[in-house]
Enzyme design. Structure first.
Site, PDB file in Angstrom:
ATOM      1  N   GLU A  87       6.952 -18.225  22.081  1.00  0.00           N
ATOM      2  CA  GLU A  87       6.873 -19.547  21.470  1.00  0.00           C
ATOM      3  C   GLU A  87       8.044 -20.465  21.830  1.00  0.00           C
ATOM      4  O   GLU A  87       7.876 -21.678  21.917  1.00  0.00           O
ATOM      5  CB  GLU A  87       6.806 -19.417  19.938  1.00  0.00           C
ATOM      6  CG  GLU A  87       5.501 -18.849  19.408  1.00  0.00           C
ATOM      7  CD  GLU A  87       4.375 -19.882  19.418  1.00  0.00           C
ATOM      8  OE1 GLU A  87       4.601 -21.014  19.892  1.00  0.00           O
ATOM      9  OE2 GLU A  87       3.272 -19.546  18.975  1.00  0.00           O
ATOM     10  N   SER A 348      -4.268  18.692 -31.181  1.00  0.00           N
ATOM     11  CA  SER A 348      -3.301  19.762 -31.485  1.00  0.00           C
ATOM     12  C   SER A 348      -1.939  19.568 -30.829  1.00  0.00           C
ATOM     13  O   SER A 348      -1.106  20.473 -30.886  1.00  0.00           O
ATOM     14  CB  SER A 348      -3.882  21.109 -31.031  1.00  0.00           C
ATOM     15  OG  SER A 348      -5.059  21.413 -31.731  1.00  0.00           O
TER      16      SER A 348
END
Length: 695
Positions: A87, A348
């Site tokens: 770029e 339990s």
């Protein structure tokens, strides 16, 4: 000569006028430019990360876009090199504008009759365009972009400009920035990219919609290969590398963004408004593994069943994984409900604390004997899960077998209020029915509590009785009152409990002794629990339906315990042995115990009401029992008794055939088929009889 002088003056005047006009334009443009964004304040997606910074769950930014915060240092350096080479090769040297590229673009513009052929834009100019969000396919737009780029170079460093590009570059749809793009197309962070992946990410921002791989994979492939070819001509990569990269397939669909610890992440985002990155205490690897485990197990049980799993470091209280459901989007099982914080009946699972209080108060030792026989407490008559009584058992066996009656007897001795008080010491928010005091029913699940609180309770037992505040990074942990934490149990009592829980038989996929754990099943098969710990980590599992509907056959040992043991398998390097016994532990058999500890005695036995008479549980009165006697086979009949006080004397047609000391069954061998009357008499002279037919 005069004409030339005049021509020069005219050209000079026109040039000066142009410069003046250009200066005026530049001044106007600079005044209109938006403020240079501060990357730290740029609207981005909120990223919820784990304890090591790994992404757990991102949320879209306010404009509905996936725009994740990222810095140059968090991106593969190879991608940065390829981006700059393709770029803007002069990026490190120019001040925002590459004049040679601009001159080339201008000549092409004139030659094409005013149509832009190539932009000549630098990365800085592209950042300027991304900030403004305006097209620049005309001369005025290009001038504005150049002015903006010049200002960006004045105000920012090169790395800051790159950071803005990496965050704002478009990649198709609502994907912006390389981090979101890498996650969407490759399912990974951009820290390590292949050459092919990097080339595709370089190519997409130039024309993100036309080149989207999820819409046009062939266009995406062509653009990637074009980047590779150009990088080869620029000597940025080797031809062999480009050739190999072209063989790599193009992704054809967007991947889902991570959604780990979804419930906790959502709570954390709401608790810290404005934060860009929210860090939790979870470990991504463990979180992901346990989420897969919970979802797979839920599918095996029932589509309407959900699974919750919570793992915590017992020393620090940091929650390492929190699985709130079998899947956030699982509609049949209400996956949006976080069952780690839901208030449910614990079944339990509170029994270990009950016995621990008995040990702490000096009422019992693990080898103390206790009666498992029907006992009434006013109008409350607890029964065992399977309906059978075992007679005289040790407290060790009463807990490993999860017998209900002995647990309630001990709870009656230590007091339900003390049990609830110790739960609160463990920072558990125990919910009692409105306007009621703690009762004996609390010991068997008559109280509301969350999975998170149960894990905190077991973590306290595992660390010698000292409570720990669980925390996950959402908000601040609750402060201790006056800075002092009262123990849930003393060290010896906590060790006794842990030692017994290590002997609880494991499920079929488990190995004995690896962890200390307890299961629980609430009334009506609505909740299945399994909570356990080793020397470092406590894990809890809940299985059931979020709407509270029963799941017939669901129990802690069959539904939750297998998940618990598999969860511990996924801890890997966090595994640690259970702690050694502290000073003061008494290692002794029942006969070696001091006399007061050999048998559990209620502090006030007169408060424990009547003992039920013995009943023959098997065979039932009037039934036919097929023993194969008609075929001449020899067989034995087992007679089982419940309730009553041992020892029991068994009779067949009036003749005694057995008087075991503690056992609740007698074995009789009949001579042949026919009717027989079976009787039993307990130590207090009470009896029961049935008549059956044997064949």
């Amino acid at each position: 000569m005069a004409r030339l002088t005049l021509l020069g003056f005219v050209l000079f005047t026109l040039g000066l006028a142009g410069v003046i006009q250009l200066t005026a334009w530049v001044t106007t443009i600079r005044a209109e430019l938006p403020a240079t964004p501060d990357l730290a304040e740029l609207p981005v997606s909120v990223a919820v990360v784990d304890r090591n910074g790994a992404l757990l769950r991102p949320f879209t930014a306010g404009d509905g876009r996936w725009r994740l915060p990222v810095r140059k240092a968090e991106v593969d350096p190879r991608f940065i090199d390829m981006l700059i080479a393709y770029e803007d090769r002069g990026f490190d040297g120019h001040e925002g504008i590459a004049w040679n590229s601009m001159a080339r673009a201008a000549l092409q513009f004139v030659g094409a009759g005013g149509r832009v052929v190539s932009g000549g834009s630098t990365l800085t100019m592209q950042v300027a365009r991304l900030i403004e969000g305006q097209p620049t396919r005309n001369a005025w737009g290009k001038l504005r972009q150049m002015v903006h780029a010049d200002r960006l170079e004045d105000e920012l460093g090169k790395d800051d400009i790159l950071d803005l590009y990496l965050t704002l570059a478009p990649y198709g749809g609502n994907i912006e920035g390389i981090r979101a793009a890498s996650l969407a197309y490759f399912g990974k962070e951009p820290t390590r990219l292949t050459t092919a992946e990097a080339a595709l990410l370089v190519a997409l921002p130039q024309s993100p919609e036309a080149r989207r791989p999820d819409r046009d994979p062939e266009a995406a492939r062509r653009s990637r290969d074009m980047v590779l070819d150009r990088l080869v001509t620029m000597d940025a990569i080797a031809e062999e590398e480009a050739r190999a990269a072209k063989l790599e397939p193009i992704p054809i669909a967007r991947r889902e963004f991570p959604m780990l610890a979804a419930h906790t992440a959502e709570a954390a985002r709401k608790a810290q408004p404005g934060a860009r990155t929210v860090q939790l205490t979870m470990e991504k690897r463990l979180q992901e593994a346990l989420e897969r485990l919970g979802a797979a197990r839920a599918r095996m049980i029932d589509p309407k069943v959900s699974v919750a799993i919570l793992a915590a470091d017992m020393e620090t209280g940091e929650i390492l994984a929190s699985v709130g459901s079998a899947g956030l989007l699982a509609t049949e099982s209400a996956g949006f409900v976080d069952m780690t914080t839901a208030i449910r009946s614990p079944g339990s699972t509170l029994k270990p604390l009950i016995y621990g209080l008995g040990f702490e108060l000096g009422l019992a030792h693990p080898q103390s004997l206790i009666e498992d026989r029907t006992t009434a407490f006013g109008g409350y008559v607890p029964v065992n899960f399977d309906g059978f009584n075992r007679g005289t058992v040790t407290i060790h066996d009463a807990l490993t077998q999860s017998l209900n009656i002995p647990a309630v007897v001990v709870l009656d001795a230590v007091g339900p209020a003390r049990l609830v008080s110790r739960l609160r010491r463990a920072h558990a928010d125990a919910r009692l029915p409105v306007d009621t005091a703690p009762s004996l029913a609390v010991g068997l699940g008559g109280v509301g509590i969350s999975l998170r609180d149960l894990v905190g309770l077991y973590a306290a037992i595992g660390r010698g009785g000292m409570p720990v505040t669980l925390r996950d990074g959402v908000g601040k942990p609750k402060p201790e009152s006056n800075g002092v934490s009262a123990p849930v149990l003393d060290r010896v009592a906590a060790w006794y409990v842990a030692d017994i829980l290590a002997d609880v038989p494991p499920p079929l996929n488990g190995t004995p002794g690896r962890i200390a754990y307890k299961t629980g099943t609430s009334y009506g098969y609505r909740d299945a629990w399994a909570i356990g710990f080793d020397g470092k980590t406590a894990i809890g599992v809940w299985v059931g339906r979020p709407d509270g509907a029963p799941v017939p056959g669901l129990s802690g040992i069959t539904g939750a315990a297998p998940i618990l043991f598999e969860a511990f398998d996924r801890l890997r390097n966090r595994r640690a042995p259970l702690p050694k016994a502290p000073p003061g532990v008494l290692f002794a058999s029942n006969t070696e115990l001091p006399e007061p500890l050999r048998r559990f005695r209620h502090p006030n036995d007169n408060l424990v009401a009547r003992i039920a008479s013995p009943e023959i549980a098997f065979p039932g009165d009037g039934v036919d029992v097929d023993l194969g006697l008609r075929e001449g086979q020899e067989a034995a009949l087992t007679v089982k008794v419940r309730n009553g006080v041992p020892p029991f004397t068994f009779f067949a047609n009036g003749a005694p055939f057995g008087r075991p000391r503690f056992a609740r069954e007698g074995i009789w061998q009949p001579d042949g088929p026919g009717y027989v009357t079976l009787s039993v008499v307990d130590a207090e002279g009470r009896g029961d009889s049935v008549t059956v037919f044997l064949n």
